[in-house]
Enzyme design. Structure first.
Site, PDB file in Angstrom:
ATOM      1  N   ASN A 459     -56.981 -66.914 -24.859  1.00 49.82           N
ATOM      2  CA  ASN A 459     -58.042 -67.952 -25.246  1.00 49.82           C
ATOM      3  C   ASN A 459     -59.523 -68.483 -25.472  1.00 49.82           C
ATOM      4  O   ASN A 459     -59.618 -68.045 -24.028  1.00 49.82           O
ATOM      5  CB  ASN A 459     -56.784 -69.254 -23.326  1.00 49.82           C
ATOM      6  N   GLU A 460     -60.144 -68.528 -26.379  1.00 51.31           N
ATOM      7  CA  GLU A 460     -61.229 -69.148 -26.390  1.00 51.31           C
ATOM      8  C   GLU A 460     -62.184 -68.136 -25.878  1.00 51.31           C
ATOM      9  O   GLU A 460     -63.256 -67.947 -25.771  1.00 51.31           O
ATOM     10  CB  GLU A 460     -61.795 -70.267 -25.340  1.00 51.31           C
ATOM     11  N   ASN A 461     -61.728 -66.364 -25.535  1.00 46.33           N
ATOM     12  CA  ASN A 461     -62.488 -65.791 -25.318  1.00 46.33           C
ATOM     13  C   ASN A 461     -63.358 -64.880 -26.811  1.00 46.33           C
ATOM     14  O   ASN A 461     -65.186 -64.495 -26.484  1.00 46.33           O
ATOM     15  CB  ASN A 461     -61.839 -64.116 -24.710  1.00 46.33           C
TER      16      ASN A 461
END
Ligand SMILES: *[C@@H]1O[C@H](CO)[C@@H](O)[C@H](O)[C@H]1NC(C)=O
Ligand SMILES: *[C@@H]1O[C@H](CO)[C@@H](O)[C@H](O)[C@H]1NC(C)=O
Ligand SMILES: *[C@@H]1O[C@H](CO)[C@@H](O)[C@H](O)[C@H]1NC(C)=O
Ligand SMILES: *[C@@H]1O[C@H](CO)[C@@H](O)[C@H](O)[C@H]1NC(C)=O
Length: 498
Positions: A459-461
């Protein structure tokens, strides 16, 4: 209701075969002893469960969700708790070639002792652990799970990572959370999130049992459907992962039967010593009409009862009853005339489907409180609101089997993240080895579910690196990009594609 008819992941030995030497097991669910590090708190605790719910149930703490109780009860997660119990072995231990102590989930860092002998250690909440206890088990046993505070462990791991820092170090102060969650393979939001409190609990959060067997043992069993365009035929790939304890290969036959599709096929196989898998390809009878599995709002979620029988030349017979679903998934990314980007949509069974859905975060800070009824109510509500998709967010947990069973049943498509969120992550050898075991376990456990249409790295890294959330100096950026590729592309992606 419902769940019993779906894919059964445990070995189902017919009683007749069990009497003739099938595997035996004993669940260690139920009542354990729980004590704090110095023994000042000692109580009875349910397994599966965790320290917080045990304390709450005995009236030793108030509702953790009330006002600032997350801060009040911080001491719980800073202590090192120990679960223990005694148990009798219900079978003659000398009879068996192999006895294992199996944990479906330990949260998170613990040393496991049986009869005062260390039989293993755990450091990953998302992994399954099987410890060989053949030479340690007795008639009456004492098992201990000695936890180390997840908060202390994460801090220590971060201190040991001297070469460079892996941000973020701590959550924003107003969250009143804990630091270095990216250094521990534990539910990432349990150290606090912008929407939720910090409760980094300790506990045996899933099933635990001992199992005993001779010759061989089935560990995973999974189904993957394919549609072969050239022959216009559905196929089903069956993967079975075995542990073979005999020193010689074991030959035998596997019979697959899907009565409603007039499909019956027999394979000759040979199981090799050690852990290994066999892959069988079943061709579905072309004269049968296969009803595909469809997302909510697009058709039925038909599944077919299937029986797989393993008949080996030595040892017992295994019968597995499962539900076979047929559906195809394509992610369509193609140029759009007059636009600089590519399309991004899914075709299910050849039909373009618009995903209408929500983000799924854990239903409780304490997973042992999430019941089948809770999941069913939440998922059914999503379907009733005309959703057809949910994304299992990378800051939570890989959900329990029942979650995906219900999604299969009501047509909710799942975008499944791996459990990494809003942070950068280490890539040293031990860490990667732990992640690799986790990913292999979760993919094997979940890949039969038709509801899962996509596995996503995190998620969103990537956004965190590309828009520099953590103010990384330009000269050091390359190192973090390398780590990113190492973790998600070279390791996780490789395993998923296997
Ligand atoms: C035991 O540990 C708790 C929590 O860390 C602490 O509050 C308590 O004073 C300790 N008791 C003794 C007898 O050391
Ligand atoms: C928990 O164990 C760690 C490691 O042994 C130790 O550093 C820490 O002080 C312990 N915590 C408590 C509250 O006893
Ligand atoms: C357990 O092992 C420890 C050292 O490993 C030893 O000191 C202790 O006496 C043992 N306890 C029992 C009950 O055997
Ligand atoms: C396919 O099903 C038909 C009945 O519809 C049956 O006669 C035939 O034997 C089946 N074929 C195979 C290969 O099982």
């Amino acid at each position: 209701m419902g769940s019993a008819a779906l894919l059964v992941l445990a070995v189902l030995a017919v009683p007749r075969a069990a009497a003739a030497g099938g595997p035996e097991w004993r669940s260690l669910r139920g009542s354990w002893r729980l004590r704090s590090g110095n023994g000042s708190v000692s109580l009875r605790a349910e397994v599966p469960g965790c320290v917080h719910t045990a304390l709450l149930r005995r009236g030793l703490i108030q509702d953790p969700y009330y006002r600032f109780n997350d801060v009040m009860y911080r001491w719980i997660s800073l202590d090192n708790w120990t679960y223990s119990r005694t148990f009798k072995t219900p079978f003659d231990i000398r009879k068996w070639q192999k006895v294992n102590l199996v944990f479906e989930g330990v949260d998170t860092v613990a040393q496991i002792l049986l009869n005062n002998v260390t039989v293993g250690r755990t450091d990953n909440m998302f992994n399954r652990y099987s410890f060989d206890i053949t030479s340690v088990i007795k008639e009456v046993n004492f098992v201990e799970v000695r936890f180390l505070s997840a908060v202390s462990y994460a801090a220590e791991q971060s201190r040991c990572h001297k070469a460079y820092s892996i941000p973020p170090a701590c959550p924003p102060p107003e969250q009143k959370g804990e630091c270095h969650v990216n250094f521990i393979r534990k539910e990432q939001c349990s150290f606090s999130w912008d929407w939720g409190p910090s409760f980094p609990t300790q506990g045996i959060w899933k099933d635990v049992r001992i199992e005993a067997y001779d010759h061989y043992h089935l560990i995973y069993f999974s189904l993957t459907p394919f549609f072969v365009k050239s022959t216009q035929q559905w196929c089903l790939e069956i993967e079975s992962v075995f542990e073979v304890v005999s020193s010689k290969p074991i030959p035998g036959r596997v019979m697959v039967n899907i009565p409603k599709l007039q499909t019956q096929q027999t394979f000759t196989v040979k199981l090799q010593p050690g852990e290994g898998s066999i892959v069988l390809l079943v061709n579905i009878n072309k004269s049968s009409v296969v009803e595909a599995w469809w997302p909510n709002g697009h058709g039925k979620q038909t599944g077919y009862n299937m029986k797989t029988t393993f008949i080996m030349e030595t040892g017992y017979q295994i019968e597995k009853f499962s539900k076979a679903y047929f559906r195809t998934v394509e992610l369509v990314q193609e140029p759009i005339p007059g636009s600089p980007g590519l399309s991004f949509y899914f075709r299910i069974n050849g039909r373009p489907i618009f995903l209408k859905g929500s983000n799924w975060i854990p239903a409780d800070s304490f997973q042992d409180r999430v019941t089948y009824d809770t999941l069913r109510l939440l998922l059914k509500s999503a379907a009733d609101a005309n959703m057809n998709a949910l994304r299992v967010w990378g800051g939570g947990v890989y959900e329990q089997d029942e979650f995906y069973d219900i999604c299969d049943e009501i047509g909710i498509m799942i975008w499944q993240d791996f459990m990494f969120a809003c942070a950068l992550y280490p890539t040293d050898q031990n860490y990667l080895a732990s992640v690799r075991a986790e990913v292999l376990h979760q993919v094997r456990r979940l890949k039969s579910h038709p509801s899962i249409i996509l596995w996503s790295g995190n998620n969103e890294n990537e956004a965190a690196i590309s828009t520099n959330w953590f103010s990384i100096p330009h000269a050091e950026r390359e190192r973090y990009i390398r780590d990113y590729l190492m973790l998600y592309v070279k390791n996780i992606r490789e395993i998923v594609l296997n």
